[in-house]
Design an enzyme around this catalytic site. Structure first.
Site, short mmCIF file in Angstrom:
data_model
loop_
_atom_site.label_atom_id
_atom_site.label_comp_id
_atom_site.label_asym_id
_atom_site.label_seq_id
_atom_site.Cartn_x
_atom_site.Cartn_y
_atom_site.Cartn_z
N ASN A 85 -35.39 38.53 74.64
CA ASN A 85 -34.35 39.03 75.54
C ASN A 85 -34.98 39.39 76.88
O ASN A 85 -36.01 40.07 76.93
CB ASN A 85 -33.65 40.24 74.93
CG ASN A 85 -32.81 39.86 73.73
OD1 ASN A 85 -32.18 38.81 73.72
ND2 ASN A 85 -32.80 40.71 72.72
N HIS A 98 -41.35 41.57 74.61
CA HIS A 98 -41.52 41.52 73.15
C HIS A 98 -40.80 40.30 72.61
O HIS A 98 -39.75 39.91 73.11
CB HIS A 98 -41.00 42.80 72.49
CG HIS A 98 -39.59 43.15 72.88
ND1 HIS A 98 -39.30 43.79 74.06
CD2 HIS A 98 -38.40 42.95 72.25
CE1 HIS A 98 -37.99 43.97 74.14
NE2 HIS A 98 -37.41 43.46 73.06
N HIS A 100 -38.96 38.74 69.40
CA HIS A 100 -38.35 39.00 68.09
C HIS A 100 -38.65 37.80 67.19
O HIS A 100 -38.37 36.65 67.57
CB HIS A 100 -36.83 39.11 68.20
CG HIS A 100 -36.33 40.28 68.99
ND1 HIS A 100 -35.88 41.43 68.40
CD2 HIS A 100 -36.19 40.47 70.33
CE1 HIS A 100 -35.46 42.29 69.33
NE2 HIS A 100 -35.64 41.73 70.52
P1 5GP Z 1 -34.36 44.24 72.99
O1 5GP Z 1 -32.88 44.40 72.96
O2 5GP Z 1 -34.99 44.98 74.17
O3 5GP Z 1 -34.76 42.79 72.94
O4 5GP Z 1 -34.89 44.84 71.63
C1 5GP Z 1 -35.62 46.00 71.50
C2 5GP Z 1 -35.89 46.16 70.02
O5 5GP Z 1 -36.80 47.20 69.84
C3 5GP Z 1 -34.62 46.51 69.21
O6 5GP Z 1 -34.46 45.52 68.20
C4 5GP Z 1 -34.95 47.88 68.63
O7 5GP Z 1 -34.49 48.03 67.30
C5 5GP Z 1 -36.46 47.93 68.71
N1 5GP Z 1 -36.99 49.26 68.92
C6 5GP Z 1 -36.61 50.15 69.88
N2 5GP Z 1 -37.36 51.27 69.80
C7 5GP Z 1 -38.23 51.07 68.78
C8 5GP Z 1 -39.27 51.88 68.23
O8 5GP Z 1 -39.55 53.01 68.64
N3 5GP Z 1 -39.96 51.35 67.19
C9 5GP Z 1 -39.68 50.11 66.68
N4 5GP Z 1 -40.42 49.68 65.65
N5 5GP Z 1 -38.73 49.32 67.20
C10 5GP Z 1 -38.01 49.80 68.23
#
Ligand code: 5GP
Ligand code: ZN
Length: 115
Positions: A85, A98, A100
């Site tokens: 994303n 990051h 996924h």
């Molecule tokens: P994004 O929407 O930015 O692509 O996804 C961020 C991801 O990071 C989400 O799937 C969320 O669940 C994960 N996430 C957010 N904070 C933390 C955290 O403190 N620890 C872990 N393990 N995952 C996190």
């Protein structure tokens, strides 16, 4: 970087369930998994997203780590989906790049777009 949650995870200041780690990258389980396998892969260096001028070598290393993670998680053969994303329309919520890695079941064409 200060106040970056993934930098803090990379530095060991916030706990995470680690899947793979070396000197350049870290893979850990997503806090809110959307699939049976949902692992995040990050570079230890801070970049906001994939459009933040990541050096080719760094980006290549990050993406090759995805394969290692898929093998460790047992989805290399069955298949997996990779999502990065980037920015507001993609609803990027953590501004440290990051990847996924999603798998462990058959995905449809719509739902993982929400990850
Ligand atoms: P994004 O929407 O930015 O692509 O996804 C961020 C991801 O990071 C989400 O799937 C969320 O669940 C994960 N996430 C957010 N904070 C933390 C955290 O403190 N620890 C872990 N393990 N995952 C996190
Ligand atoms: Zn960061």
């Amino acid at each position: 970087m200060e106040d970056c949650i993934f930098c803090k995870i990379a530095a060991g200041q916030i706990p995470a369930n680690k899947v793979y780690e070396d000197d350049r990258v870290l893979a850990f389980e997503d806090l809110n998994p959307q699939m049976p396998v949902h692992t995040l892969v990050i570079p230890k260096s801070h970049y906001r997203n994939i459009a933040d001028g990541i050096p080719d070598d760094e980006l290549g290393y990050l993406m090759n780590t995805v394969k290692k993670v898929a093998e460790i998680k047992g989805v290399a053969e069955s298949g997996f989906r990779v999502i990065v994303n980037t920015g507001a329309d993609a609803r990027q919520t953590v501004h440290h790049v990051h990847v996924h890695v999603l798998g462990g079941g058959l995905m449809n064409v719509d739902s993982p777009a929400q990850v």
